[in-house]
Design an enzyme around this catalytic site. Structure first.
Site, mmCIF file in Angstrom:
data_model
loop_
_atom_site.group_PDB
_atom_site.id
_atom_site.type_symbol
_atom_site.label_atom_id
_atom_site.label_comp_id
_atom_site.label_asym_id
_atom_site.label_seq_id
_atom_site.Cartn_x
_atom_site.Cartn_y
_atom_site.Cartn_z
ATOM 1 N N CYS A 23 -12.834 -28.195 9.096
ATOM 2 C CA CYS A 23 -11.579 -27.638 8.593
ATOM 3 C C CYS A 23 -10.493 -28.707 8.553
ATOM 4 C CB CYS A 23 -11.128 -26.476 9.475
ATOM 5 S SG CYS A 23 -9.599 -25.684 8.925
ATOM 6 N N GLN B 15 -11.798 6.846 -4.301
ATOM 7 C CA GLN B 15 -12.329 7.318 -3.029
ATOM 8 C C GLN B 15 -13.682 7.984 -3.260
ATOM 9 O OE1 GLN B 15 -11.336 6.696 -0.077
ATOM 10 N NE2 GLN B 15 -9.164 6.122 -0.220
ATOM 11 N N HIS C 30 -4.814 -21.217 11.387
ATOM 12 C CA HIS C 30 -6.191 -21.641 11.107
ATOM 13 C C HIS C 30 -6.984 -20.521 10.428
ATOM 14 C CE1 HIS C 30 -10.280 -23.135 11.571
ATOM 15 N NE2 HIS C 30 -10.561 -21.948 12.076
ATOM 16 N N CYS D 31 -7.145 -27.848 8.124
ATOM 17 C CA CYS D 31 -5.852 -27.174 8.246
ATOM 18 C C CYS D 31 -4.949 -27.917 9.231
ATOM 19 C CB CYS D 31 -6.045 -25.722 8.678
ATOM 20 S SG CYS D 31 -6.358 -25.471 10.444
ATOM 21 N N PHE E 3 -3.037 5.514 4.253
ATOM 22 C CA PHE E 3 -4.001 5.196 5.308
ATOM 23 C C PHE E 3 -3.344 5.298 6.679
ATOM 24 C CE2 PHE E 3 -6.110 2.210 8.196
ATOM 25 C CZ PHE E 3 -7.407 2.697 8.134
ATOM 26 N N GLY F 135 -11.459 3.568 1.247
ATOM 27 C CA GLY F 135 -12.397 4.320 2.053
ATOM 28 C C GLY F 135 -13.590 3.537 2.532
ATOM 29 N N ASP G 285 -2.901 8.332 -1.591
ATOM 30 C CA ASP G 285 -4.225 8.948 -1.592
ATOM 31 C C ASP G 285 -4.563 9.469 -0.215
ATOM 32 O OD1 ASP G 285 -4.405 6.386 -0.428
ATOM 33 O OD2 ASP G 285 -6.544 6.293 -0.822
ATOM 34 N N ASP H 207 0.854 -1.171 0.000
ATOM 35 C CA ASP H 207 0.000 0.000 0.000
ATOM 36 C C ASP H 207 0.901 1.236 0.000
ATOM 37 O OD1 ASP H 207 0.976 0.156 2.554
ATOM 38 O OD2 ASP H 207 -0.917 -0.284 3.548
ATOM 39 N N SER H 208 0.318 2.406 -0.110
ATOM 40 C CA SER H 208 1.125 3.616 -0.294
ATOM 41 C C SER H 208 1.572 4.247 1.014
ATOM 42 C CB SER H 208 0.319 4.648 -1.078
ATOM 43 O OG SER H 208 -0.774 5.103 -0.294
ATOM 44 N N GLY H 209 0.976 3.820 2.126
ATOM 45 C CA GLY H 209 1.251 4.465 3.407
ATOM 46 C C GLY H 209 0.262 5.553 3.754
ATOM 47 N N ASP I 283 -7.822 -7.739 1.144
ATOM 48 C CA ASP I 283 -6.800 -7.902 2.174
ATOM 49 C C ASP I 283 -7.342 -7.380 3.487
ATOM 50 O OD1 ASP I 283 -5.135 -5.292 3.309
ATOM 51 O OD2 ASP I 283 -6.313 -4.871 1.514
ATOM 52 N N CYS J 67 -6.246 -27.779 12.901
ATOM 53 C CA CYS J 67 -7.427 -28.605 13.196
ATOM 54 C C CYS J 67 -7.130 -30.088 13.082
ATOM 55 C CB CYS J 67 -8.571 -28.198 12.266
ATOM 56 S SG CYS J 67 -9.247 -26.568 12.641
#
Length: 380
Positions: A307, A192, A338, A309, A99, A219, A149, A95-97, A269, A312
């Site tokens: 599950c 945005q 998990h 995984c 946020f 946003g 942004d 990300d751009s930083g 994400d 589990c």
């Protein structure tokens, strides 16, 4: 020049419009819709890269702001870039930083030039501009970079959000001009506009005219309800090109991933699965389970009986609870493994449902089992 990252549509669900596709990057081709684990400081907390690979993660997110502060982009560039620095040979998105500047930093002063603020670690005076953010991301060397942004609060006034959108568009254009490696790093634009339809339209129109290789929707997941978020996605996603990736930033609850995929989103994400795991909460097919609660002290079943995984298959709720109560790092690792596996496997099932034109039926069955109540749902 060919873009560094490309999208290929494979199939569109006949009943919902959800997209099954793939994203081609310099470090591999990955199926979509996909969930990206967050590795803020070039590490997904408590997880080894081999474990992420084992559970099916194809691309992870790292944070420009945090890596700029420590260890610094110069050191990472000296190491050969993020991929070599953290021993990860698959995709990386930074990300751009922006946020973090607006959510973590103190004493912010926003101007057309950029943002002046105090480092949240030591109080030092800092300055971040579109050019500086892109220079840091170029040095970090991810496959996908995000534009710098401004991320205004969802419930900010119309006038403020309008000025913010216009500034974000100007910053995006400056970032494009500053980008040094378009042949092997793809820079995405960020739409945005908070909850205002005309401002989202204006933002999307501005960014699409700049012909970014991919677009994200920012946003959201900042305090609005799930209904409000889905409403914004309903009118924003169709504004984005069909032949390029669409990324919904900061979303990681199971219901939001399904609803986002239904609205044509390809990438997601969020820190949610790793953060709640460290606090003793796990995601299961029956809903969230607070494994640290006393009622699981004698429960020798798996975290989720549906599950498969590593956690589990090998450990019980009672054991994971004991470890977390004892502040044992292994307990946090097991819960984190998990939760990440759960979301990655969920997206695998979503892709299969899209391929079979059954995502709406899958959503209904999943929500019934999950105990999801839309009327009471809030983002995190």
């Amino acid at each position: 020049m060919e873009p560094a990252v490309k999208y290929r549509l494979i199939h569109q669900d006949k009943h919902s419009g959800a997209r099954l596709g793939e994203i081609i990057t310099p470090h591999g081709t990955f199926p979509t819709p996909m969930f990206m684990p967050v590795g803020t400081l070039a590490s997904v907390k408590t997880m080894a890269p081999e474990e992420l690979d084992e559970m099916g993660a194809n691309i992870i997110l790292a944070n420009t702001y945090h890596l700029w502060l420590r260890p610094g982009e110069e050191l990472i560039e000296e190491a050969g870039g993020l991929h070599k620095f953290m021993n990860w040979d698959k995709g990386i998105l930074t990300d751009s930083g922006g946020f973090q500047v607006f959510s973590l930093a103190e004493m912010r002063n926003i101007s057309e030039e950029g943002v002046r603020f105090k480092n949240h670690l030591n109080g030092a005076k800092m300055f971040l501009s579109p050019e500086k953010a892109i220079a840091i991301e170029n040095a970090l060397g991810p496959d996908i970079m995000m534009s710098f942004d401004e991320c205004p609060p969802f419930f900010e006034s119309y006038d403020y959000v309008k000025k913010s959108v216009e500034r974000t568009s100007r910053w995006a254009e400056r970032g494009l001009k500053a980008h040094q490696n378009p042949d092997w790093q793809a820079l995405f634009g960020i739409v945005q506009g908070a909850g205002f339809k005309d401002l989202r339209q204006q933002s999307a129109r501005d960014l699409v005219s700049m012909d970014f290789p991919g677009y994200s929707i920012g946003g959201l997941s900042v305090g609005e309800s799930k209904e409000e978020m889905n409403h914004v996605l309903d009118f924003t996603t169709p504004l984005l090109p069909e032949n390029k990736p669409r990324y919904l930033m900061g979303v990681g609850s199971a219901d939001a991933l399904i609803d986002g995929a239904l609205r044509g989103i390809d990438m997601f994400d969020c820190v949610l699965p790793t953060r709640i795991a460290r606090n003793g909460t796990v995601m299961t097919s029956h809903g969230r389970l607070v494994v640290k609660n006393a009622k699981y002290a004698h429960d020798f079943g798996p975290l989720d009986d549906n599950c498969n995984c590593y956690t589990c298959r090998n450990y019980s709720r009672a054991y994971v609870r004991h470890l977390i109560h004892s502040d044992e790092a292994f307990g946090m690792r097991l819960a984190t493994y998990h939760n990440l596996y759960f979301l990655l496997n969920l997206m695998k099932n979503v892709r299969e449902a899209i391929a079979n034109d059954q995502l709406l039926e899958f959503r209904e069955a999943f929500f019934e089992e999950y105990g999801y109540n839309a009327a009471n749902a809030k983002n995190f």
